[in-house]
Design a protein around this motif. Structure first.
Motif, mmCIF file in Angstrom:
data_model
loop_
_atom_site.group_PDB
_atom_site.id
_atom_site.type_symbol
_atom_site.label_atom_id
_atom_site.label_comp_id
_atom_site.label_asym_id
_atom_site.label_seq_id
_atom_site.Cartn_x
_atom_site.Cartn_y
_atom_site.Cartn_z
ATOM 1 N N GLN A 107 -0.820 -8.072 -0.807
ATOM 2 C CA GLN A 107 -2.185 -7.644 -0.515
ATOM 3 C C GLN A 107 -2.272 -6.193 -0.057
ATOM 4 N N LEU A 108 -1.135 -5.518 0.073
ATOM 5 C CA LEU A 108 -1.159 -4.118 0.495
ATOM 6 C C LEU A 108 -1.662 -3.230 -0.648
ATOM 7 N N PRO A 109 -2.439 -2.188 -0.319
ATOM 8 C CA PRO A 109 -2.959 -1.277 -1.347
ATOM 9 C C PRO A 109 -1.894 -0.261 -1.769
ATOM 10 N N LEU A 110 -1.028 -0.647 -2.681
ATOM 11 C CA LEU A 110 0.101 0.185 -3.098
ATOM 12 C C LEU A 110 -0.390 1.397 -3.880
ATOM 13 N N ALA A 111 -0.128 2.593 -3.342
ATOM 14 C CA ALA A 111 -0.582 3.836 -3.971
ATOM 15 C C ALA A 111 0.505 4.492 -4.813
#
Length: 146
Positions: A107-111
Motif C-alpha cells: 500500500q506504500l506509494p512507491l515513487a
C-alpha cells in the motif's frame, strides 16, 4: 614556476544512505530497483530503500528524506549502524541505518523502483542483491540479539 608536487583539492567522497527496515516478524523490507542499465547503479536488483546525499546533507537527514520521497515511509527507531563503500557500483560511501515499520508494503506509494516486499532473512539468499547491501544486511543480522 610550475611544480609537479602541487596539492590538488580532491572532491569529497559521494555519500548515500540506506535503511534496513524490519517488521515485528523480523522480515526485511526489500526494494526491487528499476531495470535501467547505465542510468542507475544495480538495475533490476533487490536493495534497501535509500539514496544519495544532497550537497551538504548529512546521511541521517538523507535517509529520512529518501524514505519519504521513495515510499512515503516514516519508520520508527531509526538508528545509524555503520558505513560500507559500494566498490562495484556507485562508489559512494553508504551509511546503513536500521528502523522498524509494520505496515502493508503493497500500500506504500512507491515513487521509484518496481516493488517493495518483506522477506524473511532466510529467503534473502535467493534474491539478486548488490554485494555491499548483502554484506550490510548480514553484518546487521549477525549483530542482533537472538
Amino acid at each position: 614556476m610550475h611544480s609537479d608536487t602541487t596539492d590538488v583539492q580532491r572532491p569529497a567522497t559521494a555519500r548515500g544512505a540506506v535503511a534496513i527496515i524490519t517488521n515485528r516478524r523480523g522480515e526485511l523490507l526489500m526494494h526491487l530497483r528499476d531495470d535501467l542499465p547505465g542510468v542507475i547503479a544495480w538495475p533490476n536488483h533487490w536493495s534497501l530503500l535509500g539514496g544519495g546525499c544532497d550537497a551538504g546533507e548529512a546521511p541521517a537527514a538523507a535517509i529520512v528524506r529518501e524514505l519519504d520521497e521513495e515510499a512515503g515511509l516514516e519508520p520508527w527507531d531509526l538508528t545509524e549502524l555503520f558505513e560500507i563503500r559500494d566498490e562495484h557500483g556507485s562508489g559512494q560511501l553508504i551509511t546503513f541505518f536500521a528502523a522498524c515499520w509494520d505496515g502493508d508494503e503493497t500500500q506504500l506509494p512507491l515513487a521509484e523502483g518496481v516493488k517493495l516486499q518483506f522477506f524473511a532473512p532466510e529467503h534473502l539468499d535467493i534474491l539478486t542483491i548488490p554485494p555491499f547491501i548483502r554484506a550490510g544486511i548480514h553484518r546487521h543480522l549477525a549483530a542482533r540479539p537472538s
